[in-house]
Scaffold this active site. Structure first.
Site, PDB file in Angstrom:
ATOM      1  N   GLU A  62       0.812  -1.210   0.000  1.00 15.79           N
ATOM      2  CA  GLU A  62       0.000   0.000   0.000  1.00 15.79           C
ATOM      3  C   GLU A  62       0.851   1.267   0.000  1.00 15.79           C
ATOM      4  O   GLU A  62       0.463   2.265  -0.595  1.00 15.79           O
ATOM      5  CB  GLU A  62      -0.893   0.058   1.245  1.00 15.79           C
ATOM      6  CG  GLU A  62      -2.031  -0.917   1.252  1.00 15.79           C
ATOM      7  CD  GLU A  62      -2.813  -0.862   2.558  1.00 15.79           C
ATOM      8  OE1 GLU A  62      -2.846   0.202   3.220  1.00 15.79           O
ATOM      9  OE2 GLU A  62      -3.387  -1.887   2.924  1.00 15.79           O
ATOM     10  N   ASP A  63       1.964   1.230   0.714  1.00  9.66           N
ATOM     11  CA  ASP A  63       2.657   2.466   1.064  1.00  9.66           C
ATOM     12  C   ASP A  63       3.999   2.701   0.383  1.00  9.66           C
ATOM     13  O   ASP A  63       4.584   3.775   0.557  1.00  9.66           O
ATOM     14  CB  ASP A  63       2.890   2.508   2.579  1.00  9.66           C
ATOM     15  CG  ASP A  63       1.594   2.502   3.368  1.00  9.66           C
ATOM     16  OD1 ASP A  63       0.539   2.840   2.807  1.00  9.66           O
ATOM     17  OD2 ASP A  63       1.640   2.152   4.559  1.00  9.66           O
TER      18      ASP A  63
END
Length: 180
Positions: A62-63
């Site tokens: 996600e990051d």
């Protein structure tokens, strides 16, 4: 710490540092969060080295610029599957508002493996403690979402689920002004 977990810890730290990621409220390096999640998971009687590695890697897709293929190549198929199960699939605002996206994600998480649910309980515990300590306004929204999630996510380690419920209810009491 098992070799796969050691490698995952280093990989996660490097990935989060490469993008300069920091915790929203404390400003501390973000990699502290996955380490805390992994520590909680490692205390679970049924924790495997793959679960601990996935806990360390749970936010990298996600990051950061890390891909699912990177995870599979470095840590194997089981870790890659767990990380995929833990990665929010409904982040695009085009899907709908926050409430709708969280409802879709809740339904999805209710169906993931018991191992992934166990890791998610640990993630919820660490995030809840941080948010309740630093942002009572957002905590109202967050805790309501996590209450609905815990109601349907019933397949993981039962003792850790109880701990997540306890942290959640303590947070709810705090935001109501009834601190124990």
């Amino acid at each position: 710490m098992d070799d796969i977990a050691e490698r995952a810890a280093l990989f996660s730290r490097a990935a989060h540092q490469a993008v300069g990621q920091r915790r929203k409220y404390s400003g501390e390096p973000y990699w502290h969060h996955p380490v805390a999640v992994a520590k909680t998971v490692s205390a679970v009687e049924t924790a495997t080295p793959e679960m601990i590695a996935a806990a360390l890697l749970h936010d990298v897709l996600e990051d950061t610029g890390v891909t699912a293929m990177d995870i599979q190549e470095c840590f194997g198929e089981r870790v890659a599957i767990l990380v995929h199960e833990l990665t929010d699939q409904f982040i695009d605002p085009e899907i709908g508002n926050r409430a709708h996206r969280k409802a879709l994600e809740r339904d999805r998480l209710a169906e993931v493996s018991p191992e992934a649910q166990t890791i998610k309980y640990a993630d919820l515990i660490d995030n809840t403690i941080s948010i309740v300590a630093r942002d009572l306004g957002f905590a109202r929204v967050y805790l309501a979402e996590k209450r609905r999630l815990l109601e349907v996510m019933i397949g993981g380690d039962e003792a850790l689920r109880r701990q997540a419920w306890s942290v959640l209810t303590e947070g709810e009491a705090k935001i109501r002004g009834v601190v124990r």
